[in-house]
Design an enzyme around this catalytic site. Structure first.
Site, PDB file in Angstrom:
ATOM      1  N   HIS A  72       0.919  -1.179  -0.040  1.00 20.69           N
ATOM      2  CA  HIS A  72      -0.046   0.021  -0.115  1.00 20.69           C
ATOM      3  C   HIS A  72       0.893   1.358   0.149  1.00 20.69           C
ATOM      4  O   HIS A  72       1.970   1.368   0.641  1.00 20.69           O
ATOM      5  CB  HIS A  72      -0.888   0.136   1.217  1.00 20.69           C
ATOM      6  CG  HIS A  72      -1.976  -0.945   1.039  1.00 20.69           C
ATOM      7  ND1 HIS A  72      -3.060  -0.879   1.958  1.00 20.69           N
ATOM      8  CD2 HIS A  72      -2.118  -1.851   0.413  1.00 20.69           C
ATOM      9  CE1 HIS A  72      -3.829  -1.831   1.796  1.00 20.69           C
ATOM     10  NE2 HIS A  72      -3.314  -2.590   0.765  1.00 20.69           N
ATOM     11  N   LYS A 298       1.766  -0.325  15.271  1.00 14.34           N
ATOM     12  CA  LYS A 298       3.083  -0.392  15.431  1.00 14.34           C
ATOM     13  C   LYS A 298       3.661  -1.480  16.406  1.00 14.34           C
ATOM     14  O   LYS A 298       4.788  -1.887  16.670  1.00 14.34           O
ATOM     15  CB  LYS A 298       3.681   0.969  16.506  1.00 14.34           C
ATOM     16  CG  LYS A 298       3.253   2.140  15.654  1.00 14.34           C
ATOM     17  CD  LYS A 298       4.622   2.406  14.579  1.00 14.34           C
ATOM     18  CE  LYS A 298       4.475   3.181  13.630  1.00 14.34           C
ATOM     19  NZ  LYS A 298       3.941   2.870  12.233  1.00 14.34           N
ATOM     20  N   TYR A 386       4.121   6.626  10.032  1.00 12.15           N
ATOM     21  CA  TYR A 386       3.219   5.365   9.498  1.00 12.15           C
ATOM     22  C   TYR A 386       4.116   4.548   8.823  1.00 12.15           C
ATOM     23  O   TYR A 386       3.811   3.235   9.205  1.00 12.15           O
ATOM     24  CB  TYR A 386       1.907   5.907   8.988  1.00 12.15           C
ATOM     25  CG  TYR A 386       0.829   4.907   8.702  1.00 12.15           C
ATOM     26  CD1 TYR A 386      -0.163   4.901   9.723  1.00 12.15           C
ATOM     27  CD2 TYR A 386       0.842   3.712   7.702  1.00 12.15           C
ATOM     28  CE1 TYR A 386      -1.086   3.963   9.416  1.00 12.15           C
ATOM     29  CE2 TYR A 386       0.001   2.843   7.820  1.00 12.15           C
ATOM     30  CZ  TYR A 386      -1.197   2.772   8.563  1.00 12.15           C
ATOM     31  OH  TYR A 386      -2.027   1.940   8.905  1.00 12.15           O
TER      32      TYR A 386
END
Length: 411
Positions: A72, A298, A386
């Site tokens: 992605h 995470k 991210y």
């Protein structure tokens, strides 16, 4: 029994540590209280940072991930009736995420360890780490056949999660604990339906947070913000789909694909850090040392960062006798841990409803959402965190295979 590194826990942290040590010529034994089927079916995180993907590929266990994982290059923040894409390819060129279930990572690692004749002992019980404040640590445990065994080792790695035995074995007063509980939980749903979008959707609404994710082209993963003590029984399939539609179908032209739900559970939201991540020759890694709310994706990635560093530290110790990396293990890990703690807390506060009567808080939340989706500087900060910050450099010239030490002598 005798090995160099005794590892408690056959989750991603313990299995990856064992495999990375094997590649450096260091022996280990992995102890796991659950059976293999349970470990391989346990559904957890599915978003892998760029660094995690790189580590798995470099370790030779990324073949199936490259074939079946879903790369992605952005995520969508959905609020106020519109979707806003955070474009990784523009904001952090060359870095992305891969959606590939944690259970799939575990399957790949177990297969790799067994193919290399690695020792992974399932269904053990009464695991007791001991002697780690001396130079002769050991782990006592009971095999599946009932035999009581003592595993002597040079080092113990506690990779057995938040509820494991490793952290509680550390004497009182050694660890400082920092934690925060959140006033909501996530209802997690696994559905046998194709994803309704190509990338993850993080939706902020007055009714609460929702996340559209995926595990494969045919399996989707959804999350709904619910009260912290919410029983799963309160959420029949029809109610789940109705609430997901309400929170996700807020953009013109978007329609949620529905179908059979194959799993659902409620997970409380917590932030937790225990430091230092070491006591003598016991080293904590992954959820045994820290927990983050899953909003920032995470947890698994921090575990990979921990064991990557621990591998290099142990390799340096065995090869050269230097304890520098081992002595710095906790401080180095915690720098990354606290950065991830802040990012996960920030994402959580940005997207969840904390108090339906707090109009001031909702306006602040909306203001920052507008800012992060209109400012490249703010969006780049989100994107950089991210996809995962680069790993700290470690020495690249550590010999791959440590020399043999005389019997009874270790550095």
């Amino acid at each position: 029994m005798r090995t160099q590194v005794g590892i408690i826990g056959a989750g991603p942290a313990g299995l990856l540590l064992s495999h990375l040590l094997h590649l450096r010529g260091i022996s280990s034994v992995v102890l796991e209280t659950r059976d293999r089927e349970y470990v391989e079916r346990r559904v957890r995180a599915g978003v892998l940072e760029q660094g995690t993907v790189d580590v798995l590929n470099e370790a030779g266990v990324g073949h199936r991930m490259r074939r079946e994982g879903l790369p992605h290059h952005g995520i969508e923040l959905r609020f106020g009736g519109a979707g806003h894409r955070i474009a990784f390819e523009r904001l952090v060129p060359g870095r992305s995420i891969t959606v590939y279930g944690q259970q799939e990572v575990v399957k790949d690692l177990i297969a790799a360890r067994l193919a290399a004749d690695g020792e992974v002992l399932f269904e053990v019980s009464d695991v007791v780490p001991d002697g780690f404040e001396t130079d002769k640590p050991a782990i006592s445990f009971t095999r599946a056949d009932g035999e009581r065994v003592r595993l002597d080792c040079d080092v113990i790695a506690g990779c057995d999660g938040f509820h494991g035995v490793s952290r509680p074995a550390i004497p009182p007063g050694v660890l400082s604990v920092f934690e925060r509980d959140y006033p909501f939980a996530w209802l997690g749903v696994l559905a046998q339906v194709p994803p309704s979008a190509e990338e993850l959707i993080y939706a902020q609404t007055d009714r609460g947070f929702a996340l559209h994710s995926m595990r494969s082209p045919t399996i989707s993963r959804f999350y709904l913000q619910v009260p912290p003590d919410e029983p799963v029984a309160n959420w029949p399939d029809e109610r789940i789909w109705a609430e997901l539609r309400t929170r996700l179908e807020t953009v013109p032209g978007f329609a949620l694909t529905t179908g059979p739900i194959i799993e659902k559970s409620v997970t409380p939201m917590r932030s937790f850090v225990a430091e230092p991540m070491r006591c003598g020759r016991l080293y904590l890694a992954g959820d045994a040392a820290h927990i983050v709310p899953p909003t920032g994706a995470k947890g698994l990635n921090l575990a990979v960062a921990d064991v990557r560093l621990l591998t290099e530290a142990l390799a340096a110790w065995y090869a050269t006798g230097s304890t520098d990396l081992l002595d710095g293990y906790s401080d180095t890990c915690l720098r990354r841990v606290w950065r991830a703690q802040h990012f996960s807390w920030w994402m959580t506060t940005l997207l969840h409803t904390f108090d339906s009567d707090d109009a001031y808080g909702r306006r602040l939340q909306r203001s920052y959402l507008d800012y992060v989706t209109s400012s490249d500087a703010a969006a780049a900060t989100l994107a950089e965190n991210y996809v995962g910050l680069p790993f700290e450099d470690v020495p690249a010239d550590i010999p791959a295979v440590p020399p043999a030490f005389p019997e009874g002598h270790r550095p």
